[in-house]
Design a protein around this motif. Structure first.
Motif, PDB file in Angstrom:
ATOM      1  N   ALA A 308     134.939  18.967  49.121  1.00 31.95           N
ATOM      2  CA  ALA A 308     133.881  19.760  48.483  1.00 31.95           C
ATOM      3  C   ALA A 308     133.453  19.147  47.160  1.00 31.95           C
ATOM      4  O   ALA A 308     132.264  19.155  46.810  1.00 31.95           O
ATOM      5  CB  ALA A 308     134.366  21.192  48.280  1.00 31.95           C
ATOM      6  N   SER A 309     134.414  18.600  46.407  1.00 29.77           N
ATOM      7  CA  SER A 309     134.076  17.974  45.136  1.00 29.77           C
ATOM      8  C   SER A 309     133.282  16.690  45.336  1.00 29.77           C
ATOM      9  O   SER A 309     132.288  16.446  44.637  1.00 29.77           O
ATOM     10  CB  SER A 309     135.358  17.690  44.347  1.00 29.77           C
ATOM     11  N   LYS A 310     133.702  15.874  46.289  1.00 30.24           N
ATOM     12  CA  LYS A 310     133.001  14.614  46.534  1.00 30.24           C
ATOM     13  C   LYS A 310     131.632  14.848  47.152  1.00 30.24           C
ATOM     14  O   LYS A 310     130.686  14.066  46.918  1.00 30.24           O
ATOM     15  CB  LYS A 310     133.848  13.725  47.447  1.00 30.24           C
ATOM     16  N   ALA A 311     131.479  15.908  47.933  1.00 30.91           N
ATOM     17  CA  ALA A 311     130.201  16.183  48.581  1.00 30.91           C
ATOM     18  C   ALA A 311     129.096  16.443  47.572  1.00 30.91           C
ATOM     19  O   ALA A 311     127.909  16.259  47.883  1.00 30.91           O
ATOM     20  CB  ALA A 311     130.351  17.378  49.524  1.00 30.91           C
ATOM     21  N   ARG A 312     129.447  16.869  46.356  1.00 28.82           N
ATOM     22  CA  ARG A 312     128.427  17.093  45.339  1.00 28.82           C
ATOM     23  C   ARG A 312     127.722  15.799  44.947  1.00 28.82           C
ATOM     24  O   ARG A 312     126.552  15.810  44.562  1.00 28.82           O
ATOM     25  CB  ARG A 312     129.051  17.726  44.106  1.00 28.82           C
ATOM     26  N   TYR A 313     128.425  14.675  45.029  1.00 24.70           N
ATOM     27  CA  TYR A 313     127.867  13.396  44.602  1.00 24.70           C
ATOM     28  C   TYR A 313     127.201  12.637  45.750  1.00 24.70           C
ATOM     29  O   TYR A 313     126.400  11.741  45.503  1.00 24.70           O
ATOM     30  CB  TYR A 313     128.966  12.523  44.007  1.00 24.70           C
ATOM     31  N   THR A 314     127.541  12.944  46.985  1.00 24.31           N
ATOM     32  CA  THR A 314     126.985  12.213  48.127  1.00 24.31           C
ATOM     33  C   THR A 314     125.936  12.996  48.889  1.00 24.31           C
ATOM     34  O   THR A 314     125.219  12.421  49.706  1.00 24.31           O
ATOM     35  CB  THR A 314     128.112  11.814  49.095  1.00 24.31           C
ATOM     36  N   GLY A 315     125.843  14.309  48.650  1.00 24.88           N
ATOM     37  CA  GLY A 315     124.917  15.124  49.419  1.00 24.88           C
ATOM     38  C   GLY A 315     125.451  15.512  50.781  1.00 24.88           C
ATOM     39  O   GLY A 315     124.679  15.950  51.652  1.00 24.88           O
ATOM     40  N   THR A 316     126.741  15.387  50.987  1.00 25.02           N
ATOM     41  CA  THR A 316     127.355  15.751  52.266  1.00 25.02           C
ATOM     42  C   THR A 316     127.397  17.262  52.426  1.00 25.02           C
ATOM     43  O   THR A 316     127.671  17.996  51.474  1.00 25.02           O
ATOM     44  CB  THR A 316     128.779  15.178  52.352  1.00 25.02           C
ATOM     45  N   LYS A 317     127.131  17.715  53.638  1.00 24.68           N
ATOM     46  CA  LYS A 317     127.183  19.136  53.951  1.00 24.68           C
ATOM     47  C   LYS A 317     128.526  19.450  54.596  1.00 24.68           C
ATOM     48  O   LYS A 317     128.901  18.843  55.597  1.00 24.68           O
ATOM     49  CB  LYS A 317     126.044  19.528  54.886  1.00 24.68           C
ATOM     50  N   LEU A 318     129.240  20.406  54.023  1.00 29.48           N
ATOM     51  CA  LEU A 318     130.543  20.817  54.534  1.00 29.48           C
ATOM     52  C   LEU A 318     130.362  22.043  55.420  1.00 29.48           C
ATOM     53  O   LEU A 318     129.785  23.041  54.992  1.00 29.48           O
ATOM     54  CB  LEU A 318     131.493  21.137  53.378  1.00 29.48           C
ATOM     55  N   VAL A 319     130.862  21.954  56.648  1.00 32.05           N
ATOM     56  CA  VAL A 319     130.717  23.031  57.625  1.00 32.05           C
ATOM     57  C   VAL A 319     132.100  23.438  58.102  1.00 32.05           C
ATOM     58  O   VAL A 319     132.970  22.584  58.328  1.00 32.05           O
ATOM     59  CB  VAL A 319     129.849  22.588  58.819  1.00 32.05           C
ATOM     60  N   THR A 320     132.321  24.742  58.264  1.00 31.18           N
ATOM     61  CA  THR A 320     133.598  25.243  58.776  1.00 31.18           C
ATOM     62  C   THR A 320     133.347  25.997  60.073  1.00 31.18           C
ATOM     63  O   THR A 320     132.328  26.680  60.238  1.00 31.18           O
ATOM     64  CB  THR A 320     134.282  26.172  57.764  1.00 31.18           C
ATOM     65  N   ILE A 321     134.298  25.891  60.993  1.00 32.59           N
ATOM     66  CA  ILE A 321     134.198  26.564  62.288  1.00 32.59           C
ATOM     67  C   ILE A 321     135.450  27.384  62.517  1.00 32.59           C
ATOM     68  O   ILE A 321     136.470  27.215  61.837  1.00 32.59           O
ATOM     69  CB  ILE A 321     134.022  25.553  63.437  1.00 32.59           C
ATOM     70  N   HIS A 322     135.373  28.288  63.487  1.00 30.10           N
ATOM     71  CA  HIS A 322     136.540  29.077  63.864  1.00 30.10           C
ATOM     72  C   HIS A 322     137.560  28.162  64.538  1.00 30.10           C
ATOM     73  O   HIS A 322     137.210  27.390  65.431  1.00 30.10           O
ATOM     74  CB  HIS A 322     136.125  30.203  64.821  1.00 30.10           C
ATOM     75  N   PRO A 323     138.825  28.226  64.159  1.00 32.42           N
ATOM     76  CA  PRO A 323     139.803  27.248  64.666  1.00 32.42           C
ATOM     77  C   PRO A 323     140.387  27.557  66.035  1.00 32.42           C
ATOM     78  O   PRO A 323     141.180  26.768  66.544  1.00 32.42           O
ATOM     79  CB  PRO A 323     140.904  27.298  63.589  1.00 32.42           C
TER      80      PRO A 323
END
Length: 409
Positions: A308-323
């Motif tokens: 989540a911290s690194k995604a701020r600098y790269t523009g990566t979208k973090l997605v979570t799914i039901h496990p």
């Protein structure tokens, strides 16, 4: 955006003594304010920051409480603000006391105006803090921004300072690889396995350190609690644990940097690590304790925070799914059964015969389910409930399975 920079302080004996006193005063203020809040809640009332800050200022003028003046006022006010935020987020009766032998002293300087930072040479720098004066710190990297606040803490026998700085960077509107996506399966054999077949893992503690840690624990148990020798042994234990923690943090930072830099979308399972590592009540206590240690050792939650911290600098979208059932479903045909997983590492579909590494198969299922997932920011467009299990393909018979996301042998 805001980011942190942590350095090790090199304090004089007088400065170290002053920091210890500041930490003790802040701990006493925290415990007294928390006790006041709990008493108010029991009576049906409510206590917040404003009246407690006013009472703190009045208490400094009372006889017998002159020790409150030892620490700067803004440190005590920030302690009350932190307590207020903790009570609002977690509940008044859930927030813990700051016990002397369990809590590591820390306090925050919220105002950057009286602070100043200078570079002495290539290895050392110094910072000017209120009432402490100029304090030397080990300069391992430039600050890279404007200071917003500074936190001084004591950990493993050393004093540290953490600067909150604004590095004047913004999240890019588009990732460098806009079409790249990856799913990540977190496990106990490997810390992280991606859907492209990469395995990320490393050993955080050596066998020699394990023996040394057990020996120090035995030595600590034979010493009188609170004695000087007991304190020295405790510091040695904490330094050993700190070394392992730093390795885990370095590993998760490197993996997060590699994954976020290469992928525009990263899909994770929504794992509740705190619930998964809860102590067993009656049966299989030892086995559950071993599983808890393995989960915590791999740093599942820390990897998610690093992403989540690194995604701020790269523009990566973090997605979570039901496990649910990601490790028991065949990626090739979608057949779900508990018998599909032969062992921890082997996956063989009993319907179509598809064979693959179990962790890689799970990671591909996680990536496949991303179209039905809600993003970590909560702006997904699911048409069904997040808690509802995705429907199986038509024509496939669902087998009764145990609702466990990652079954272990």
């Amino acid at each position: 955006m805001l980011t942190g920079r942590r350095f090790r302080l090199k304090l004089t004996p007088e400065q170290a003594q002053a920091c210890t006193e500041y930490g003790n005063v802040c701990r006493a203020v925290w415990n007294a304010a928390l006790d006041q809040r709990r008493e108010a809640r029991r009576k049906g009332a409510w206590a917040n920051y404003v009246p407690q800050a006013r009472q703190l200022a009045e208490a400094k003028r009372e006889p017998g409480l002159e020790w409150l003046k030892v620490a700067p006022s803004h440190l005590l006010q920030q302690t009350l603000r932190d307590l207020d935020r903790a009570c609002r987020e977690h509940g008044t009766f859930t927030v813990r006391w700051r016990v002397k032998h369990r809590w590591s002293p820390s306090f925050r300087f919220p105002d950057p105006k009286p602070m100043a930072v200078e570079r002495i040479n290539r290895k050392w720098g110094r910072v000017k803090l209120p009432k402490l004066g100029w304090a030397t710190y080990r300069s391992t990297r430039p600050l890279g921004g404007v200071i917003k606040s500074a936190t001084v803490s004591f950990k493993a026998g050393w004093w540290w300072i953490s600067f909150l700085v604004d590095d004047d960077q913004a999240t890019p509107e588009q990732h460098a690889n806009p079409g790249a996506a990856v799913g990540i399966d977190r496990g106990v054999a490997y810390a992280a396995v991606t859907s492209d077949g990469r395995f990320h893992d490393r050993a955080f503690v050596t066998p020699g350190e394990v023996k040394r840690y057990k020996r120090l624990q035995q030595q600590l148990a034979r010493q009188r609690r609170g004695s000087a020798s007991w304190g020295r042994t405790l510091i040695r234990l904490r330094r050993l644990s700190c070394r392992v923690t730093d390795r885990r943090g370095d590993f998760t930072a490197q993996v997060a940097h590699r994954i976020a830099s290469d992928n525009a979308v990263v899909v994770l399972e929504d794992l509740k690590t705190k619930n998964m590592t809860a102590r067993a009540s009656e049966r299989n206590v030892k086995a559950k304790a071993g599983l808890n240690r393995a989960i915590l050792d791999k740093g599942w939650h820390r990897l998610e925070l690093a992403l989540a911290s690194k995604a701020r600098y790269t523009g990566t979208k973090l997605v979570t799914i039901h496990p649910a059932y990601t490790s028991q479903t065949c990626h090739a045909c979608g057949y779900c059964a508990a018998d599909n997983r032969d062992s921890q590492a082997s996956f063989c579909c009993t319907a179509c015969g598809h064979r693959a590494n179990a962790d890689v198969n799970a990671a591909r299922n996680i990536l496949k389910a991303a179209g039905l997932a809600v993003s970590a920011c909560g702006d997904g467009n699911m048409s069904q409930s997040v808690k509802q299990e995705p429907a199986h393909p038509r024509g496939l018979v669902r087998q009764p399975v145990s609702p466990v996301g990652i079954p272990r042998p």
